[in-house]
Scaffold this active site. Structure first.
Site, PDB file in Angstrom:
ATOM      1  N   GLU A 196      71.226  44.676  29.577  1.00 47.96           N
ATOM      2  CA  GLU A 196      70.497  44.732  28.296  1.00 47.96           C
ATOM      3  C   GLU A 196      70.378  46.171  27.789  1.00 47.96           C
ATOM      4  O   GLU A 196      69.333  46.581  27.279  1.00 47.96           O
ATOM      5  CB  GLU A 196      69.094  44.114  28.460  1.00 47.96           C
ATOM      6  CG  GLU A 196      69.103  42.718  29.049  1.00 47.96           C
ATOM      7  CD  GLU A 196      67.737  42.036  29.087  1.00 47.96           C
ATOM      8  OE1 GLU A 196      66.779  42.526  28.454  1.00 47.96           O
ATOM      9  OE2 GLU A 196      67.633  40.989  29.767  1.00 47.96           O
TER      10      GLU A 196
ATOM     11  N   GLU B 221      62.771  39.020  35.708  1.00 50.62           N
ATOM     12  CA  GLU B 221      61.558  39.849  35.688  1.00 50.62           C
ATOM     13  C   GLU B 221      60.426  39.309  36.575  1.00 50.62           C
ATOM     14  O   GLU B 221      59.279  39.217  36.144  1.00 50.62           O
ATOM     15  CB  GLU B 221      61.076  40.016  34.236  1.00 50.62           C
ATOM     16  CG  GLU B 221      62.152  40.613  33.329  1.00 50.62           C
ATOM     17  CD  GLU B 221      61.783  40.629  31.853  1.00 50.62           C
ATOM     18  OE1 GLU B 221      60.681  40.183  31.494  1.00 50.62           O
ATOM     19  OE2 GLU B 221      62.621  41.096  31.050  1.00 50.62           O
TER      20      GLU B 221
END
Ligand code: 9MR
Length: 351
Positions: free
Chosen positions: A261, A145
């Site tokens: 995810e 991220e």
């Protein structure tokens, strides 16, 4: 009461031995699995479900900095080691998540890190953690991220302790150190909001492509992109107009792609359970059918296996207080339409 045909049990195929997701995945050149915690592994029914269904697993939290490196001079590998032992015993691969992130860092890090020593601290951590699991990890989320399109920076990099103290080179440094520590792991950049048809997701896709290209240009060792796939159930169906060209460009860069995810945030849906499960299953089906058209996609992991264990109930609770239903199995471990969608979309992937 669930409508006939939607009840969990009816989703098992009629054959005596239920088709396992991991078998379907293997027949089509894929890996499938989910994130887990050690507390979950202690529940026998859960762990036998995980053993049956998954060919790849990942620690939801146990390999993050705060867990694995709680004090500057102490590492704590017991959580990761326990999942590695489980995975080894059940013929599963293990992902590593993650070596460098702006979140979930131990308190000591902010106190100890300076511009002078931050690069060394990051290198030492990666050498110790990736070194500990050397040869045992399918793929490492080396950097997690790193893009925030609202950062105001031209390169889209997110403000973080690493960017602040090391500068943009921290990404190269992390990937290079990971390559040294575990030459066999597939080194992955992992991020979210890359999937759906919103302007925000499109900005994120472009920024991530820019980042991946710059890493490639500098010959930084990177092998894969993780698309987290925390999807939102919305009223309008997605066309995936941005996703397809994005994955084509990622393929041009020679990277593999992992769905790392997957889950569906159902806050936008009405409370009715059967209808919610149907809509969520449809989104799984639609998304996976589209994603699996891309050859570089090699693994599908959900963020948790059963609705009992989803992060969404803590981080994004529904306004009506009902639990979210984002995952392929319900709290009683019964398969839901999302499970059937995973099985069916994987089975139509050309091998
Ligand atoms: O599910 C995870 C939750 O238990 C943790 O408290 C949180 C902070 O470490 O991270 C959650 O997992 C995140 C993952 O590591 C990175 N992508 C987003 C996930 C959901 O927030």
């Amino acid at each position: 009461m669930l409508a006939a045909g939607l009840s969990g049990q009816s989703l098992w195929p009629r054959a005596t031995a239920p088709l396992r997701l991991r078998d379907v995945a293997a027949q089509h050149g894929l890996l499938v699995g989910s994130a887990v915690s050690n507390a979950q592994l202690q529940r026998p029914q859960f762990s036998s479900l995980l053993a049956r269904q998954a060919s790849i697993v990942v620690c939801e939290n146990d390999m993050k900095w705060a867990h694995v490196h709680p004090e500057q001079d102490r590492y704590e590998f017991s959580g990761g080691d326990a999942l590695l032992a489980f995975a080894t015993a059940h013929g599963q691969k293990l992902r590593g998540h993650n070596l460098c992130w702006h979140e979930h860092n131990p308190d000591w890090l902010a106190r100890a890190a300076t511009r002078q020593n931050a690069a060394d601290l990051l290198r030492q951590h990666i050498a110790a953690v990736a070194g500990h699991f050397r040869g045992q990890i399918h793929s490492w989320d080396v950097v997690n991220e790193a893009i925030d399109t609202r950062s105001g920076r031209e390169d889209g990099l997110r403000e973080s302790i690493w960017l602040d103290l090391i500068g943009p080179d921290y990404l190269d440094l992390a990937f290079r150190e990971a390559a040294r520590a575990d030459p066999n792991a597939l080194l992955t950049y992992n991020d979210y909001d890359l999937e759906q048809d919103t302007p925000e997701h499109e900005r994120k896709r472009q920024a991530v492509l820019g980042l991946l290209r710059s890493l490639r240009d500098r010959q930084t060792p990177i092998h894969a992109l993780g698309i987290q796939s925390h999807l939102k159930a919305e009223a309008a169906p997605s066309q995936w107009d941005g996703l397809h060209p994005f994955l084509d460009r990622v393929e041009d860069l020679g990277l593999q792609v992992f769905v790392t995810e997957l889950d569906v945030d159902d806050r936008a849906l009405a409370p009715d359970i059967a209808e919610r499960d149907r809509r969520i299953g449809e989104l799984y089906r639609d998304y996976l059918a589209n994603v699996l058209r891309h050859r570089p996609v090699k693994a599908i992991l959900t963020w948790g296996l059963t609705d009992r264990d989803t992060w969404l109930n803590h981080s994004k609770p529904r306004a009506d207080g009902l639990p979210q239903r984002p995952l392929p199995f319900d709290t009683d471990l019964h398969p839901k339409p999302a499970f059937a969608a995973m099985r069916e979309t994987m089975s139509t992937r050309r091998g």
